[in-house]
Design an enzyme around this catalytic site. Structure first.
Site, PDB file in Angstrom:
ATOM      1  N   LYS A  22      55.064  33.703  86.389  1.00 50.80           N
ATOM      2  CA  LYS A  22      55.993  34.833  86.232  1.00 50.80           C
ATOM      3  C   LYS A  22      55.608  35.684  85.015  1.00 50.80           C
ATOM      4  O   LYS A  22      55.508  36.907  85.120  1.00 50.80           O
ATOM      5  CB  LYS A  22      57.410  34.293  86.055  1.00 50.80           C
ATOM      6  N   ASN A  23      55.378  35.026  83.884  1.00 50.44           N
ATOM      7  CA  ASN A  23      55.149  35.790  82.653  1.00 50.44           C
ATOM      8  C   ASN A  23      53.785  36.475  82.622  1.00 50.44           C
ATOM      9  O   ASN A  23      53.553  37.339  81.777  1.00 50.44           O
ATOM     10  CB  ASN A  23      55.323  34.893  81.422  1.00 50.44           C
ATOM     11  N   ARG A 100      64.883  41.790  81.358  1.00 51.28           N
ATOM     12  CA  ARG A 100      64.391  42.231  80.042  1.00 51.28           C
ATOM     13  C   ARG A 100      62.962  42.745  80.059  1.00 51.28           C
ATOM     14  O   ARG A 100      62.635  43.732  79.412  1.00 51.28           O
ATOM     15  CB  ARG A 100      64.373  41.030  79.095  1.00 51.28           C
ATOM     16  N   CYS A 124      69.758  38.226  74.117  1.00 55.50           N
ATOM     17  CA  CYS A 124      69.978  37.406  75.310  1.00 55.50           C
ATOM     18  C   CYS A 124      70.368  36.006  74.839  1.00 55.50           C
ATOM     19  O   CYS A 124      70.501  35.767  73.642  1.00 55.50           O
ATOM     20  CB  CYS A 124      68.755  37.384  76.214  1.00 55.50           C
ATOM     21  N   ARG A 129      66.157  38.840  70.067  1.00 60.50           N
ATOM     22  CA  ARG A 129      65.030  39.465  70.747  1.00 60.50           C
ATOM     23  C   ARG A 129      64.822  40.938  70.384  1.00 60.50           C
ATOM     24  O   ARG A 129      64.949  41.831  71.229  1.00 60.50           O
ATOM     25  CB  ARG A 129      65.152  39.290  72.260  1.00 60.50           C
ATOM     26  N   PRO A 130      64.477  41.210  69.129  1.00 64.45           N
ATOM     27  CA  PRO A 130      64.241  42.606  68.730  1.00 64.45           C
ATOM     28  C   PRO A 130      62.966  43.171  69.352  1.00 64.45           C
ATOM     29  O   PRO A 130      62.140  42.416  69.869  1.00 64.45           O
ATOM     30  CB  PRO A 130      64.090  42.499  67.207  1.00 64.45           C
ATOM     31  N   ASP A 132      61.245  45.666  67.468  1.00 64.46           N
ATOM     32  CA  ASP A 132      60.717  46.482  66.372  1.00 64.46           C
ATOM     33  C   ASP A 132      59.188  46.530  66.348  1.00 64.46           C
ATOM     34  O   ASP A 132      58.600  47.571  66.027  1.00 64.46           O
ATOM     35  CB  ASP A 132      61.266  45.970  65.025  1.00 64.46           C
ATOM     36  N   ASP A 314      58.868  27.526  75.828  1.00 65.93           N
ATOM     37  CA  ASP A 314      59.406  27.534  77.193  1.00 65.93           C
ATOM     38  C   ASP A 314      59.369  26.148  77.852  1.00 65.93           C
ATOM     39  O   ASP A 314      59.819  25.992  78.991  1.00 65.93           O
ATOM     40  CB  ASP A 314      58.650  28.555  78.062  1.00 65.93           C
ATOM     41  N   ILE A 336      60.455  29.377  67.442  1.00 66.22           N
ATOM     42  CA  ILE A 336      60.288  30.740  67.980  1.00 66.22           C
ATOM     43  C   ILE A 336      61.636  31.452  68.152  1.00 66.22           C
ATOM     44  O   ILE A 336      61.796  32.599  67.735  1.00 66.22           O
ATOM     45  CB  ILE A 336      59.548  30.713  69.346  1.00 66.22           C
ATOM     46  N   ARG A 407      65.067  32.964  88.909  1.00 64.32           N
ATOM     47  CA  ARG A 407      64.256  33.919  88.150  1.00 64.32           C
ATOM     48  C   ARG A 407      62.854  33.364  87.911  1.00 64.32           C
ATOM     49  O   ARG A 407      61.914  34.144  87.727  1.00 64.32           O
ATOM     50  CB  ARG A 407      64.890  34.190  86.782  1.00 64.32           C
TER      51      ARG A 407
HETATM   52  C1  UD1 Z   1      57.662  35.853  75.947  1.00 59.69           C
HETATM   53  C2  UD1 Z   1      58.068  35.089  77.192  1.00 59.69           C
HETATM   54  C3  UD1 Z   1      59.120  34.041  76.849  1.00 59.69           C
HETATM   55  C4  UD1 Z   1      58.626  33.128  75.718  1.00 59.69           C
HETATM   56  C5  UD1 Z   1      58.141  33.962  74.528  1.00 59.69           C
HETATM   57  C6  UD1 Z   1      57.511  33.119  73.434  1.00 59.69           C
HETATM   58  C7  UD1 Z   1      57.786  36.758  78.921  1.00 59.69           C
HETATM   59  C8  UD1 Z   1      58.419  37.668  79.903  1.00 59.69           C
HETATM   60  N1  UD1 Z   1      58.595  36.030  78.156  1.00 59.69           N
HETATM   61  O1  UD1 Z   1      58.825  36.532  75.493  1.00 59.69           O
HETATM   62  O2  UD1 Z   1      59.388  33.276  78.017  1.00 59.69           O
HETATM   63  O3  UD1 Z   1      59.679  32.285  75.283  1.00 59.69           O
HETATM   64  O4  UD1 Z   1      57.172  34.938  74.952  1.00 59.69           O
HETATM   65  O5  UD1 Z   1      56.440  32.399  73.948  1.00 59.69           O
HETATM   66  O6  UD1 Z   1      56.579  36.643  78.851  1.00 59.69           O
HETATM   67  N2  UD1 Z   1      59.825  39.449  67.850  1.00 59.69           N
HETATM   68  C9  UD1 Z   1      60.217  40.333  66.858  1.00 59.69           C
HETATM   69  N3  UD1 Z   1      60.045  41.671  67.107  1.00 59.69           N
HETATM   70  C10 UD1 Z   1      59.492  42.150  68.269  1.00 59.69           C
HETATM   71  C11 UD1 Z   1      59.105  41.226  69.271  1.00 59.69           C
HETATM   72  C12 UD1 Z   1      59.280  39.876  69.025  1.00 59.69           C
HETATM   73  O7  UD1 Z   1      60.694  39.937  65.796  1.00 59.69           O
HETATM   74  O8  UD1 Z   1      59.356  43.394  68.398  1.00 59.69           O
HETATM   75  C13 UD1 Z   1      60.003  37.989  67.609  1.00 59.69           C
HETATM   76  C14 UD1 Z   1      61.002  37.352  68.573  1.00 59.69           C
HETATM   77  O9  UD1 Z   1      62.334  37.488  68.116  1.00 59.69           O
HETATM   78  C15 UD1 Z   1      60.527  35.895  68.572  1.00 59.69           C
HETATM   79  C16 UD1 Z   1      59.001  36.022  68.402  1.00 59.69           C
HETATM   80  O10 UD1 Z   1      58.764  37.333  67.885  1.00 59.69           O
HETATM   81  O11 UD1 Z   1      61.048  35.212  67.463  1.00 59.69           O
HETATM   82  C17 UD1 Z   1      58.214  35.849  69.668  1.00 59.69           C
HETATM   83  O12 UD1 Z   1      58.704  36.761  70.648  1.00 59.69           O
HETATM   84  P1  UD1 Z   1      57.772  37.332  71.816  1.00 59.69           P
HETATM   85  O13 UD1 Z   1      56.476  36.618  71.803  1.00 59.69           O
HETATM   86  O14 UD1 Z   1      57.769  38.822  71.728  1.00 59.69           O
HETATM   87  O15 UD1 Z   1      58.585  36.916  73.105  1.00 59.69           O
HETATM   88  P2  UD1 Z   1      58.692  37.721  74.463  1.00 59.69           P
HETATM   89  O16 UD1 Z   1      57.436  38.468  74.725  1.00 59.69           O
HETATM   90  O17 UD1 Z   1      59.983  38.462  74.496  1.00 59.69           O
END
Ligand code: UD1
Length: 430
Positions: A22-23, A100, A124, A129-130, A132, A314, A336, A407
């Site tokens: 999926k991811n 998302r 969520c 889940r920012p 930025d 995950d 994480i 999902r």
């Molecule tokens: C993806 C996966 C999710 C998995 C996660 C970590 C998908 C659709 N989802 O989520 O299943 O749990 O990777 O392996 O692929 N962060 C920030 N700012 C940002 C983006 C992220 O601070 O702009 C932080 C998040 O809060 C978190 C960390 O970075 O603490 C990792 O997040 P990220 O790798 O971005 O997760 P997703 O891509 O949302």
């Protein structure tokens, strides 16, 4: 809303075909926005997240066709996407709130059409889940970004420009988004502290097949030389390492033996080593993994979730389900997500002994048995942890909110039933 009923106690034995990830599929689907030519994706899992994303792309004007094909020895879905007549450059709230990862339209649409409007998804169940990192990187590439009425409005009238970007965290989502933005930007983009997950390599392979110039695949420094346009390609989604890891625990927790067909052991090194330390025999083959827990004693073990190649967050909930019935204690540290122990109270209702310390650590003391109960979870992987607990618990477990499982786990009941589980879906009107 549908429910899943499980009568625990059966040992699981046999083969399970692992579906496309999926991811990996979600960003691959959105990469089709980068070209007017058709992009064909094989081994796409039949999951509600993909259906939601397809409905958003359909709303934006993409043509989408679907067929069934044999891939990796079983029937899978192949989709062809064509973004030659885009009508809308907006991802509205109603789509994003359901899924998302719709944020993957941000990078490609801005890069190709120089404008995008995107509803911010908000937090969520597992954390704030920012976004930025996604947004500040696009700003560094020359985009003007405004947040208005819950939407991100991004403009780059002259197109995006290459830049040297250093991520503050190795975000999977930001790495995919900025890669898809950079392939059509003018000049060279360098991303430092990029995520290295296999799903990102899968995306780099598709973008390269479409004509992108990307260097540093598999490392944390990615260099992208922007090109004027990309062309169509045919590409396959990799096997889902999280689904494979989840079914590995189904074998371990029921003391059974399961071969995970199409799973790539390279993508699961930390989780497989942990299983071995817990007393399970793991046999790695080129295209499958055999998990054998027959007549084995399972021992407690510690895990610390981390960016790839660390232990995947995950799979944290599923491993915790196994730890609840292991000999001795286990320590789980979640690094994480800030709120990823929502499965703990539900596991405790089934008889588990778990103490949470702060918001990042949980101590699990193994118990002799769990007992079935009605339970519900707030996210996808936590729901699967409850399925696992149900498989080993005495009596009947009813899992509510099955839409979480739909999902991310293709043909869940069929796959588990085929290896001997007593599991059925109870259909109920919404
Ligand atoms: C993806 C996966 C999710 C998995 C996660 C970590 C998908 C659709 N989802 O989520 O299943 O749990 O990777 O392996 O692929 N962060 C920030 N700012 C940002 C983006 C992220 O601070 O702009 C932080 C998040 O809060 C978190 C960390 O970075 O603490 C990792 O997040 P990220 O790798 O971005 O997760 P997703 O891509 O949302």
């Amino acid at each position: 809303m549908d429910k899943i009923k499980i009568i625990g106690g059966n040992k699981l034995n046999g083969k399970i075909y692992i579906s496309g990830a999926k991811n990996a599929a979600l960003p691959l689907v959105c990469a089709s926005l980068l070209t007017k030519e058709p992009v064909t994706l094989k081994n796409v899992p039949a999951l509600s997240d993909i259906t939601f994303l397809n409905s958003l792309l359909n709303y934006m004007g993409l043509k989408i066709s679907e067929k069934e094909e044999i891939y990796g020895g079983h029937i899978t879905k192949t989709y062809t996407y064509q973004a030659d007549e885009i009508k809308e450059l907006i991802a509205p709230y109603d789509f994003v709130r359901k899924m998302r990862a719709s944020y993957y339209v941000l990078g490609p649409v801005l890069a190709r059409f120089h404008h995008v409007e995107f509803s911010l998804p908000g937090g969520c169940a597992i954390g704030a889940r920012p976004m930025d990192i996604h947004l500040s990187s696009l700003e560094q590439m020359g985009a003007a970004i405004e947040i208005k009425n819950g939407y991100v409005i991004a403009d780059a009238p002259q197109g995006l420009k290459g830049s040297h970007i250093i991520f503050s965290k190795a975000s999977v989502g930001a790495t995919c988004n900025i890669l898809m933005a950079a392939v059509l930007a003018e000049g060279v983009t360098k991303i430092e502290n990029a995520a290295k997950e296999p799903e990102i390599e899968n995306l780099i392979d598709l973008l390269s097949a479409m004509g992108a110039k990307i260097f540093g695949r598999g490392t944390s420094i990615l260099t992208i030389e922007g090109v004027k346009e990309l062309h169509g390609a045919t590409h396959a989604v990799i096997a889902d390492r999280i689904e494979a890891g989840s079914y590995a625990i189904a074998a371990a927790i029921t003391k059974g033996k399961i071969e995970l067909i199409n799973a790539n052991p390279e993508h699961l090194q930390q989780p497989l080593r942990t299983l071995e330390k817990m007393g399970v025999t793991v046999e790695e083959k080129e295209n499958s993994i055999i998990i054998d827990a027959q007549n084995k004693t399972i021992f407690g073990e510690d895990i610390y979730t981390d960016y790839y190649p660390g232990f995947p967050t995950d799979l944290q909930a599923q491993y915790m389900a196994l730890m609840t019935v292991a000999e001795g204690a286990s320590l789980v540290t979640e690094s994480i997500w800030e709120n990823r122990f929502m499965h703990v109270p539900e596991l405790c209702r089934m008889g588990a002994n778990i103490n949470i310390h702060g918001h990042a650590s949980a101590i699990i003391r193994g118990v002799k048995k769990l007992s079935g109960a009605p339970v519900m979870a707030t996210d996808l992987r936590a729901s699967f942890a409850l399925v696992l607990a149900g498989l080993v618990a005495e009596g009947e477990t009813i899992i509510n909110r099955v839409y979480h499982l739909d999902r991310g786990y293709e043909h869940l009941e069929e796959k588990l039933k085929a290896v001997g589980a007593n599991i059925e879906r109870i259909k109920e009107p919404d």
